[in-house]
Design an enzyme around this catalytic site. Structure first.
Site, PDB file in Angstrom:
ATOM      1  NE  ARG A  98      47.137  55.648   4.250  1.00  0.00           N
ATOM      2  CZ  ARG A  98      46.793  54.817   5.129  1.00  0.00           C
ATOM      3  NH1 ARG A  98      46.284  55.451   6.538  1.00  0.00           N
ATOM      4  NH2 ARG A  98      46.588  53.678   5.084  1.00  0.00           N
ATOM      5  NE  ARG A 136      45.581  43.223  17.886  1.00  0.00           N
ATOM      6  CZ  ARG A 136      45.812  43.802  16.619  1.00  0.00           C
ATOM      7  NH1 ARG A 136      44.903  43.795  15.615  1.00  0.00           N
ATOM      8  NH2 ARG A 136      46.513  45.065  16.626  1.00  0.00           N
ATOM      9  NE  ARG A 169      50.823  42.447  17.036  1.00  0.00           N
ATOM     10  CZ  ARG A 169      49.943  42.366  15.791  1.00  0.00           C
ATOM     11  NH1 ARG A 169      50.552  41.648  14.786  1.00  0.00           N
ATOM     12  NH2 ARG A 169      48.881  43.033  15.675  1.00  0.00           N
TER      13      ARG A 169
END
Length: 232
Positions: A98, A136, A169
């Site tokens: 990363r 979603r 969410r």
């Protein structure tokens, strides 16, 4: 696994992709087709936390304090995993490296093990990602996921199983998604540039394509690259 490619023909495949790019789906397809173990830093962290070993306890305390897991711990996890027998023929890495420092260390690990790095970046238009993720919905009772565009419930806004009203969410809200994508660019682009200048690097656009078609293109690139390497 369909046996179309022998795992001995491959080395360390590193897969990158922004949130919502379908990277998880590609990782599963590539693992099946290449016969390589899937090494995910997220999975490894969860495994050690569940085991409750010394490393897991250390990681849990870091996360509990709201801090990022430091490089040295992540590197220990990866090195330990790469030392297992199933990784000797090769590996598919997901979620590592990363940072530039992690990328340098991975390059050293690969060279020390005689592994060749093949880096793949799954590029997807950020407007497409935002549309995917903002669509979603989740059932607050059973956790079933839906997508109002790709996988809608039978009754709009209601869970097929519980009948409960579906919710969005927090991390699927557009403002949050855009922030995550900006953070991905800031963190990942320097790492991609680092690899592009040093190892075999392939960027493929997955904005509006079937996962299987993308997998075909990636596997073909890997096969061609490996064969060219052997010829040289």
């Amino acid at each position: 696994m369909n046996g179309e490619h022998s795992p001995q023909a491959f080395q360390a495949v590193v897969l990158f992709g922004p949130p919502g790019s379908g990277k998880g789906t590609q990782a599963k397809l590539l693992v099946e087709r290449l016969g390589l173990p899937h090494v995910s830093t997220g999975d490894m962290l969860r495994e050690h936390i569940q085991l409750g070993d010394a490393l897991g306890l250390q990681v849990r305390e870091v996360i509990k304090a709201g801090n990022l897991v430091p490089d040295e711990l992540v590197i220990r996890l990866v090195e330990e995993r790469l030392n297992r027998p199933d990784c000797r023929p090769g590996v598919l890495l997901d979620g590592f490296p990363r940072t530039i420092d992690q990328a340098r260390i991975l390059l050293g690990m690969a060279e020390g093990r005689g592994l060749r790095l093949l880096v793949i970046h799954l590029k997807v238009d950020y407007d497409v990602i935002t549309a995917r993720l903002t669509g979603r919905r989740i059932c607050p009772q059973c956790g079933t996921l839906y997508n109002i565009r790709l996988k809608p419930p039978i009754v709009p806004g209601r869970c097929n199983i519980e009948g409960a009203r579906l919710i969005v969410r927090e991390d699927d809200k557009e403002s949050v998604i855009r922030q995550r994508l900006v953070a991905y660019d800031a963190q990942t682009m320097p790492v991609l540039q680092f690899f592009a200048e040093r190892v075999d690097f392939f960027e493929v656009d997955g904005s509006n394509r079937k996962p299987e078609d993308l997998s075909d293109e990636i596997v073909n690139w890997i096969q061609t690259t490996v064969q060219e390497g052997k010829a040289s």
